[in-house]
Structure formats: C-alpha cells, structure tokens
Design a protein around this motif. Structure first.
Motif, PDB file in Angstrom:
ATOM      1  N   ALA A 174       0.763  -1.111   0.035  1.00 16.22           N
ATOM      2  CA  ALA A 174      -0.123  -0.058   0.144  1.00 16.22           C
ATOM      3  C   ALA A 174       1.048   1.183   0.018  1.00 16.22           C
ATOM      4  CB  ALA A 174      -0.926  -0.022   1.376  1.00 16.22           C
ATOM      5  N   LEU A 175       0.385   2.308  -0.463  1.00 14.67           N
ATOM      6  CA  LEU A 175       0.958   3.644  -0.596  1.00 14.67           C
ATOM      7  C   LEU A 175       0.477   4.684   0.059  1.00 14.67           C
ATOM      8  CD1 LEU A 175       3.654   5.322  -1.576  1.00 14.67           C
ATOM      9  CD2 LEU A 175       2.350   5.606  -3.611  1.00 14.67           C
ATOM     10  N   ALA A 176       0.901   4.793   1.355  1.00 12.77           N
ATOM     11  CA  ALA A 176      -0.119   5.895   2.201  1.00 12.77           C
ATOM     12  C   ALA A 176       0.276   7.248   1.787  1.00 12.77           C
ATOM     13  CB  ALA A 176       0.107   5.581   3.675  1.00 12.77           C
ATOM     14  N   ALA A 177      -0.714   7.994   1.927  1.00 14.03           N
ATOM     15  CA  ALA A 177      -0.643   9.744   1.612  1.00 14.03           C
ATOM     16  C   ALA A 177       0.502  10.018   2.620  1.00 14.03           C
ATOM     17  CB  ALA A 177      -2.063  10.227   1.806  1.00 14.03           C
ATOM     18  N   THR A 178       0.607   9.919   3.649  1.00 10.24           N
ATOM     19  CA  THR A 178       1.627  10.438   4.529  1.00 10.24           C
ATOM     20  C   THR A 178       3.143  10.031   3.973  1.00 10.24           C
ATOM     21  OG1 THR A 178       1.857   8.293   5.864  1.00 10.24           O
ATOM     22  CG2 THR A 178       0.511  10.292   6.596  1.00 10.24           C
ATOM     23  N   VAL A 179       3.187   9.078   3.150  1.00 13.36           N
ATOM     24  CA  VAL A 179       4.501   8.657   2.642  1.00 13.36           C
ATOM     25  C   VAL A 179       5.056   9.695   1.481  1.00 13.36           C
ATOM     26  CG1 VAL A 179       5.951   6.995   1.366  1.00 13.36           C
ATOM     27  CG2 VAL A 179       4.729   6.140   3.309  1.00 13.36           C
ATOM     28  N   VAL A 180       3.803   9.928   0.704  1.00 18.37           N
ATOM     29  CA  VAL A 180       3.922  10.825  -0.274  1.00 18.37           C
ATOM     30  C   VAL A 180       4.113  12.588   0.012  1.00 18.37           C
ATOM     31  CG1 VAL A 180       2.862  11.794  -2.541  1.00 18.37           C
ATOM     32  CG2 VAL A 180       2.637   9.483  -1.946  1.00 18.37           C
ATOM     33  N   ASP A 181       3.490  12.747   1.164  1.00 18.04           N
ATOM     34  CA  ASP A 181       3.636  13.812   1.756  1.00 18.04           C
ATOM     35  C   ASP A 181       4.970  14.034   2.239  1.00 18.04           C
ATOM     36  OD1 ASP A 181       1.107  14.537   1.452  1.00 18.04           O
ATOM     37  OD2 ASP A 181       0.507  14.056   3.538  1.00 18.04           O
ATOM     38  N   GLU A 182       5.681  13.049   2.889  1.00 21.29           N
ATOM     39  CA  GLU A 182       6.966  13.107   3.396  1.00 21.29           C
ATOM     40  C   GLU A 182       8.038  13.271   2.318  1.00 21.29           C
ATOM     41  OE1 GLU A 182       7.886   9.492   5.908  1.00 21.29           O
ATOM     42  OE2 GLU A 182       6.398  10.283   7.213  1.00 21.29           O
ATOM     43  N   LEU A 183       7.716  12.656   1.159  1.00 20.79           N
ATOM     44  CA  LEU A 183       8.542  12.508  -0.039  1.00 20.79           C
ATOM     45  C   LEU A 183       8.535  14.235  -0.475  1.00 20.79           C
ATOM     46  CD1 LEU A 183      10.327  11.700  -2.436  1.00 20.79           C
ATOM     47  CD2 LEU A 183       8.053  10.700  -3.498  1.00 20.79           C
ATOM     48  N   ALA A 184       7.312  14.760  -0.611  1.00 17.14           N
ATOM     49  CA  ALA A 184       7.401  16.066  -1.092  1.00 17.14           C
ATOM     50  C   ALA A 184       7.931  16.899  -0.229  1.00 17.14           C
ATOM     51  CB  ALA A 184       5.703  16.253  -1.192  1.00 17.14           C
ATOM     52  N   ASN A 185       7.627  16.855   1.131  1.00 11.38           N
ATOM     53  CA  ASN A 185       8.673  17.629   2.074  1.00 11.38           C
ATOM     54  C   ASN A 185      10.139  17.565   1.975  1.00 11.38           C
ATOM     55  OD1 ASN A 185       5.840  18.872   2.956  1.00 11.38           O
ATOM     56  ND2 ASN A 185       5.960  17.181   4.628  1.00 11.38           N
ATOM     57  N   LEU A 187      11.745  17.033  -0.637  1.00  8.36           N
ATOM     58  CA  LEU A 187      12.124  17.368  -1.962  1.00  8.36           C
ATOM     59  C   LEU A 187      11.907  18.946  -1.837  1.00  8.36           C
ATOM     60  CD1 LEU A 187      10.362  15.007  -4.445  1.00  8.36           C
ATOM     61  CD2 LEU A 187      12.806  15.413  -4.074  1.00  8.36           C
ATOM     62  N   ASP A 188      10.936  19.356  -1.227  1.00 10.78           N
ATOM     63  CA  ASP A 188      10.694  21.002  -1.089  1.00 10.78           C
ATOM     64  C   ASP A 188      12.101  21.425  -0.265  1.00 10.78           C
ATOM     65  OD1 ASP A 188       8.472  21.230  -2.200  1.00 10.78           O
ATOM     66  OD2 ASP A 188       7.261  21.354  -0.448  1.00 10.78           O
ATOM     67  N   THR A 189      12.527  20.774   0.907  1.00 10.13           N
ATOM     68  CA  THR A 189      13.594  21.087   1.838  1.00 10.13           C
ATOM     69  C   THR A 189      14.818  21.156   0.795  1.00 10.13           C
ATOM     70  OG1 THR A 189      12.416  20.075   3.527  1.00 10.13           O
ATOM     71  CG2 THR A 189      14.754  20.398   3.604  1.00 10.13           C
ATOM     72  N   ALA A 190      15.020  20.041   0.101  1.00 15.58           N
ATOM     73  CA  ALA A 190      15.990  19.825  -0.766  1.00 15.58           C
ATOM     74  C   ALA A 190      16.227  21.118  -1.864  1.00 15.58           C
ATOM     75  CB  ALA A 190      16.406  18.760  -1.624  1.00 15.58           C
ATOM     76  N   ALA A 191      15.177  21.307  -2.294  1.00 16.81           N
ATOM     77  CA  ALA A 191      14.890  22.606  -3.345  1.00 16.81           C
ATOM     78  C   ALA A 191      15.569  24.021  -2.744  1.00 16.81           C
ATOM     79  CB  ALA A 191      13.771  22.646  -3.915  1.00 16.81           C
ATOM     80  N   ARG A 192      14.800  24.018  -1.468  1.00 18.15           N
ATOM     81  CA  ARG A 192      15.243  25.460  -0.493  1.00 18.15           C
ATOM     82  C   ARG A 192      16.784  25.452  -0.282  1.00 18.15           C
ATOM     83  NH1 ARG A 192      10.235  24.272   1.890  1.00 18.15           N
ATOM     84  NH2 ARG A 192      11.262  23.461   3.541  1.00 18.15           N
ATOM     85  N   GLU A 193      17.318  24.236   0.274  1.00 21.59           N
ATOM     86  CA  GLU A 193      18.684  24.234   0.446  1.00 21.59           C
ATOM     87  C   GLU A 193      19.464  24.490  -0.787  1.00 21.59           C
ATOM     88  OE1 GLU A 193      20.442  23.886   3.261  1.00 21.59           O
ATOM     89  OE2 GLU A 193      18.332  23.908   4.193  1.00 21.59           O
TER      90      GLU A 193
END
Length: 200
Positions: A174-185, A187-193
C-alpha cells in the motif's frame, strides 16, 4: 492498481488452499505469494481475521502445534469448496489476469526507465564533443559540466523512486498519503537548500 482478490474471493481461496491439506497461517500467506508469482503478499492482518471468520462459521478448525496454529478444513468447509467449484475457477482465471496485468505494469515501468536511461546516455554522448575542444579551466565550461552531472543525478533519482514505488505496489503493498507527503516535504527542503546554496 486493482486488487488481486475481489471482495469475498480471498475467503474462498483460503478455504480451497486448506482443502488441499492442513496449513498454518504463515504457510497460507506463503502459498498465496507463490500462487501469484510474488506479486501479492498478504499481511497477517489480512489473513488471520478471515481464518477466524471461517472458524466461526464452522468451515475450519484450528489446533496449536507448539508455537504454530494449524488450520484444517471441516466437512462443511469441504462441501462449500465443492459446491463453489465454478466460483473457484473464476477466481483462478481472474487471479491469472491480475498477475498478468501487474507483470505488464512492471515491464512497462522497466521499459520507461530504460528509455529514460538511453535518452540520458544519448544526451551525454552529444554533449561530450562540444566540451572537448574547450579550455577545461574556463569556469563556464566547468559549470556546464556540473549542470550535466546534476541532470544525471536528478534523472537517476527520479527513475529509482518510480521503480521502487511501482515495484512496491506491484507486490501488493500500500502507498499511504503520509509517505507521499514526506517525499514532497523532503524534495521541498532539498530545493530550498539548493536555492540557498546557489545564492552564496
């Protein structure tokens, strides 16, 4: 992705596996994985409640053998398997179709990853001759080389994540929404850095 077993089919399929002989819970989970070529691996939380329900209905019995609980079909369970032979044939046919579809999805994912890799290699080959005659001490040339390297790193990361996600789903995960949210967060952090590093 459509589930491997439709509603109620897993219950009957478990009963048919027990009709072949007594089994413990882990053995049933392994048998399900084997019959689906490893594309469906049920959890204990999926199998044991259904076994408990079959026991309540008087279709199976359980006995404790050391640390294992062994399940065995009753005459009433055997009668249901025989009475629903046509349903079982339909489940088997549907199971074969589901496994085929999952296998096709995995093959498609692999083909897509290969195309991406081939495109990256082709881009790298066409970029190399343009760089050779230039002075490697030129900061602009070095920056372009690093840009190509960054592109390769990003594409490799993207291909790996897509492959991991598709393989996980193909295996019944199963792919939980929280896992996708963590991935998105992440990637956002990496982009800001990266933005912060480029502004230095």
């Amino acid at each position: 992705m459509a589930p491997v077993f439709s509603h109620g089919d897993l219950r009957l399929y478990l009963l048919s596996l027990l009709d072949e002989g007594p089994r413990h819970g882990y053995d049933l989970m392994q048998a399900l994985a084997d019959r689906t070529g490893g594309t469906y691996t049920p959890s204990a939380g999926t199998v044991y409640p259904r076994l408990a329900k079959l026991e309540e209905e008087g279709l199976v019995t359980k006995t404790v053998d050391g640390r294992k609980t062994v399940y065995e079909i009753t005459p009433a369970g055997h009668a249901e398997v025989e009475a629903r032979a046509a349903d079982l044939e339909g489940i088997e046919a549907g199971l074969a179709d589901s496994v085929r579809l999952i296998a096709d999805e995995v093959r498609g994912s692999v083909r897509e990853a290969m195309k991406s890799l081939q495109a990256d290699l082709a881009a790298a080959r066409t970029a190399e001759p343009a760089r050779e005659p230039r002075n490697s001490d030129d900061p602009r040339v070095r920056s372009r080389e690093e840009l190509h390297r960054a592109d390769a790193v990003i594409n490799e990361f993207r291909a790996q994540i897509r492959t991991d996600l598709r393989t996980h789903l193909a295996r019944g995960g199963a792919l939980a929404a929280t896992v996708v949210d963590e991935l998105a967060n992440a990637l956002d952090t990496a982009a800001r850095e990266l933005t912060r590093a480029l502004r230095r």
